[in-house]
Design a protein around this motif. Structure first.
Motif, mmCIF file in Angstrom:
data_model
loop_
_atom_site.group_PDB
_atom_site.id
_atom_site.type_symbol
_atom_site.label_atom_id
_atom_site.label_comp_id
_atom_site.label_asym_id
_atom_site.label_seq_id
_atom_site.Cartn_x
_atom_site.Cartn_y
_atom_site.Cartn_z
ATOM 1 N N SER A 134 0.853 -1.182 0.000
ATOM 2 C CA SER A 134 0.000 0.000 0.000
ATOM 3 C C SER A 134 0.893 1.237 0.000
ATOM 4 C CB SER A 134 -0.898 -0.001 1.238
ATOM 5 O OG SER A 134 -0.117 0.186 2.405
ATOM 6 N N ASP A 135 0.294 2.404 -0.104
ATOM 7 C CA ASP A 135 1.068 3.649 -0.080
ATOM 8 C C ASP A 135 1.831 3.784 1.230
ATOM 9 O OD1 ASP A 135 0.232 4.328 -2.595
ATOM 10 O OD2 ASP A 135 -1.349 5.680 -1.903
ATOM 11 N N THR A 136 1.170 3.464 2.334
ATOM 12 C CA THR A 136 1.815 3.571 3.651
ATOM 13 C C THR A 136 2.966 2.582 3.771
ATOM 14 O OG1 THR A 136 -0.288 4.242 4.605
ATOM 15 C CG2 THR A 136 1.414 3.480 6.128
ATOM 16 N N GLN A 137 2.787 1.367 3.307
ATOM 17 C CA GLN A 137 3.850 0.370 3.360
ATOM 18 C C GLN A 137 5.028 0.774 2.482
ATOM 19 O OE1 GLN A 137 1.369 -2.889 2.157
ATOM 20 N NE2 GLN A 137 1.378 -3.780 4.218
ATOM 21 N N TYR A 138 4.736 1.357 1.332
ATOM 22 C CA TYR A 138 5.817 1.809 0.458
ATOM 23 C C TYR A 138 6.593 2.950 1.110
ATOM 24 C CZ TYR A 138 8.419 3.479 -3.496
ATOM 25 O OH TYR A 138 9.442 3.877 -4.299
ATOM 26 N N ARG A 139 5.893 3.875 1.744
ATOM 27 C CA ARG A 139 6.587 4.955 2.456
ATOM 28 C C ARG A 139 7.468 4.401 3.560
ATOM 29 N NH1 ARG A 139 1.138 7.731 2.810
ATOM 30 N NH2 ARG A 139 0.959 8.666 0.773
ATOM 31 N N LEU A 140 6.992 3.393 4.265
ATOM 32 C CA LEU A 140 7.789 2.768 5.314
ATOM 33 C C LEU A 140 9.030 2.091 4.723
ATOM 34 C CD1 LEU A 140 8.015 2.055 8.310
ATOM 35 C CD2 LEU A 140 6.661 0.020 7.828
ATOM 36 N N LEU A 141 8.867 1.425 3.592
ATOM 37 C CA LEU A 141 10.002 0.792 2.916
ATOM 38 C C LEU A 141 11.070 1.817 2.536
ATOM 39 C CD1 LEU A 141 11.230 -1.744 1.507
ATOM 40 C CD2 LEU A 141 9.964 -1.031 -0.524
ATOM 41 N N ILE A 142 10.649 2.945 1.986
ATOM 42 C CA ILE A 142 11.583 4.003 1.601
ATOM 43 C C ILE A 142 12.267 4.583 2.839
ATOM 44 C CG2 ILE A 142 11.766 6.293 0.540
ATOM 45 C CD1 ILE A 142 11.307 4.041 -1.429
ATOM 46 N N SER A 143 11.496 4.796 3.901
ATOM 47 C CA SER A 143 12.056 5.372 5.129
ATOM 48 C C SER A 143 13.087 4.445 5.761
ATOM 49 C CB SER A 143 10.941 5.656 6.138
ATOM 50 O OG SER A 143 10.038 6.585 5.619
ATOM 51 N N VAL A 144 12.780 3.171 5.813
ATOM 52 C CA VAL A 144 13.703 2.206 6.406
ATOM 53 C C VAL A 144 14.980 2.099 5.573
ATOM 54 C CG1 VAL A 144 14.006 -0.247 6.926
ATOM 55 C CG2 VAL A 144 11.932 0.926 7.634
ATOM 56 N N SER A 145 14.843 2.144 4.260
ATOM 57 C CA SER A 145 16.050 2.074 3.426
ATOM 58 C C SER A 145 16.909 3.321 3.603
ATOM 59 C CB SER A 145 15.693 1.860 1.962
ATOM 60 O OG SER A 145 15.017 2.974 1.447
#
Length: 54
Positions: A23-34
């Motif tokens: 989802s959009d939220t999960q993708y934002r979390l993926l980018i933030s963690v990277s």
């Protein structure tokens, strides 16, 4: 940032959304963690590079 990097990053978005079903939220979390991992990894890289050059 150059064109090659941006082209690769654009395909990463498509992969995460279509293949992984994020989802959009999960993708934002993926980018933030990277990003956090890249920042945290900088001192490790500099330490290991200094040790291998000695």
């Amino acid at each position: 940032m150059n064109l090659t990097f941006m082209a690769g990053f654009a395909t990463w978005v498509l992969f995460a959304k279509q293949q992984l079903g994020l989802s959009d939220t999960q993708y934002r979390l993926l980018i933030s963690v990277s990003a956090i991992g890249a920042i945290a990894g900088m001192p490790v890289y500099h330490f290991s590079n200094r040790e291998s050059a000695a």
